[in-house]
Design a protein around this motif. Structure first.
Motif, mmCIF file in Angstrom:
data_model
loop_
_atom_site.group_PDB
_atom_site.id
_atom_site.type_symbol
_atom_site.label_atom_id
_atom_site.label_comp_id
_atom_site.label_asym_id
_atom_site.label_seq_id
_atom_site.Cartn_x
_atom_site.Cartn_y
_atom_site.Cartn_z
ATOM 1 N N PHE A 160 56.846 35.786 34.386
ATOM 2 C CA PHE A 160 56.559 35.632 32.962
ATOM 3 C C PHE A 160 55.157 35.081 32.737
ATOM 4 N N PHE A 161 54.793 34.037 33.471
ATOM 5 C CA PHE A 161 53.472 33.431 33.264
ATOM 6 C C PHE A 161 52.339 34.352 33.723
ATOM 7 N N ILE A 162 52.538 35.080 34.803
ATOM 8 C CA ILE A 162 51.518 36.049 35.234
ATOM 9 C C ILE A 162 51.412 37.177 34.212
ATOM 10 N N GLY A 163 52.536 37.626 33.679
ATOM 11 C CA GLY A 163 52.529 38.650 32.636
ATOM 12 C C GLY A 163 51.834 38.169 31.374
ATOM 13 N N LEU A 164 52.076 36.910 31.001
ATOM 14 C CA LEU A 164 51.393 36.336 29.846
ATOM 15 C C LEU A 164 49.889 36.274 30.082
ATOM 16 N N LEU A 165 49.490 35.900 31.287
ATOM 17 C CA LEU A 165 48.081 35.864 31.643
ATOM 18 C C LEU A 165 47.456 37.261 31.535
ATOM 19 N N GLY A 166 48.160 38.266 32.044
ATOM 20 C CA GLY A 166 47.675 39.641 31.937
ATOM 21 C C GLY A 166 47.546 40.094 30.490
ATOM 22 N N TYR A 167 48.510 39.729 29.661
ATOM 23 C CA TYR A 167 48.453 40.080 28.238
ATOM 24 C C TYR A 167 47.251 39.430 27.557
ATOM 25 N N LEU A 168 47.041 38.154 27.830
ATOM 26 C CA LEU A 168 45.926 37.451 27.204
ATOM 27 C C LEU A 168 44.583 38.019 27.645
ATOM 28 N N ILE A 169 44.473 38.379 28.905
ATOM 29 C CA ILE A 169 43.208 38.916 29.405
ATOM 30 C C ILE A 169 42.956 40.318 28.863
ATOM 31 N N LYS A 170 43.954 41.173 28.935
ATOM 32 C CA LYS A 170 43.739 42.571 28.568
ATOM 33 C C LYS A 170 43.718 42.813 27.062
ATOM 34 N N LYS A 198 44.126 40.354 24.357
ATOM 35 C CA LYS A 198 43.514 39.339 23.495
ATOM 36 C C LYS A 198 42.070 39.049 23.892
ATOM 37 N N LYS A 199 41.566 39.760 24.906
ATOM 38 C CA LYS A 199 40.169 39.680 25.357
ATOM 39 C C LYS A 199 39.759 38.260 25.728
ATOM 40 N N MET A 200 40.660 37.531 26.357
ATOM 41 C CA MET A 200 40.351 36.164 26.800
ATOM 42 C C MET A 200 39.834 36.225 28.238
ATOM 43 N N HIS A 201 38.645 36.792 28.400
ATOM 44 C CA HIS A 201 38.073 37.011 29.724
ATOM 45 C C HIS A 201 37.703 35.710 30.420
ATOM 46 N N GLN A 202 37.631 34.620 29.701
ATOM 47 C CA GLN A 202 37.319 33.341 30.330
ATOM 48 C C GLN A 202 38.458 32.855 31.224
ATOM 49 N N LEU A 203 39.617 33.485 31.155
ATOM 50 C CA LEU A 203 40.734 33.128 32.033
ATOM 51 C C LEU A 203 40.580 33.708 33.439
ATOM 52 N N ILE A 204 39.630 34.634 33.602
ATOM 53 C CA ILE A 204 39.377 35.226 34.917
ATOM 54 C C ILE A 204 38.485 34.269 35.705
ATOM 55 N N ALA A 205 38.872 33.989 36.940
ATOM 56 C CA ALA A 205 38.069 33.099 37.779
ATOM 57 C C ALA A 205 36.670 33.680 37.948
ATOM 58 N N GLY A 206 35.663 32.861 37.756
ATOM 59 C CA GLY A 206 34.281 33.308 37.842
ATOM 60 C C GLY A 206 33.705 33.670 36.490
ATOM 61 N N LEU A 207 34.557 33.902 35.515
ATOM 62 C CA LEU A 207 34.094 34.208 34.160
ATOM 63 C C LEU A 207 34.513 33.113 33.181
ATOM 64 N N ASN A 208 34.795 31.916 33.691
ATOM 65 C CA ASN A 208 35.298 30.865 32.812
ATOM 66 C C ASN A 208 34.227 30.345 31.853
ATOM 67 N N ASP A 209 32.964 30.619 32.117
ATOM 68 C CA ASP A 209 31.924 30.241 31.164
ATOM 69 C C ASP A 209 31.374 31.465 30.429
ATOM 70 N N TYR A 210 32.146 32.547 30.436
ATOM 71 C CA TYR A 210 31.712 33.791 29.798
ATOM 72 C C TYR A 210 31.692 33.643 28.279
ATOM 73 N N HIS A 211 30.596 34.072 27.694
ATOM 74 C CA HIS A 211 30.481 34.164 26.244
ATOM 75 C C HIS A 211 29.871 35.529 25.951
ATOM 76 N N ASN A 253 40.343 44.846 31.727
ATOM 77 C CA ASN A 253 41.427 45.832 31.811
ATOM 78 C C ASN A 253 42.037 45.868 33.210
ATOM 79 N N VAL A 254 41.191 45.877 34.226
ATOM 80 C CA VAL A 254 41.694 45.938 35.604
ATOM 81 C C VAL A 254 42.469 44.670 35.946
ATOM 82 N N MET A 255 41.953 43.514 35.569
ATOM 83 C CA MET A 255 42.640 42.260 35.881
ATOM 84 C C MET A 255 43.959 42.154 35.119
#
Length: 100
Positions: free
Chosen positions: A11-21, A23-36, A53-55
């Protein structure tokens, strides 16, 4: 009890995937946490939308692998190993699409 723990992780991994793909919360991807999107040079090197999309898809694949492993009654130690391996293989196949 182990099935509940596996489903909570899924569930939590699925929620993470939903937020990234979606809701465009790319700052949740490691290495992009300071992305603006406006003030960052990541956009010059990488296609951030494609990375998101891939993540996101990789997270959904992880969830699918966990659920299939539970349904097929795979031993507990193999469930997350199979899910992680499938996720990394998917990312490796699509890695070339990250660069602009």
């Amino acid at each position: 009890m182990e099935i509940i723990i596996h489903l909570l992780i899924a569930f939590f991994i699925g929620l993470l995937g939903y937020l990234i793909k979606y809701k465009k919360m790319h700052q949740l991807i490691a290495g992009l946490n300071d992305y603006h999107p406006v003030k960052n040079d990541y956009s010059d090197k990488y296609n951030i939308q494609q990375v998101g999309n891939v993540m996101g898809n990789a997270c959904f694949l992880y969830v699918l692998a966990i659920i299939l492993s539970i349904v097929l009654n795979v031993d507990d130690i193999w469930i997350h190993l199979i899910a992680t391996a499938s996720m990394f293989i998917y990312i490796g196949i699509n890695y070339a699409s990250f660069k602009k």
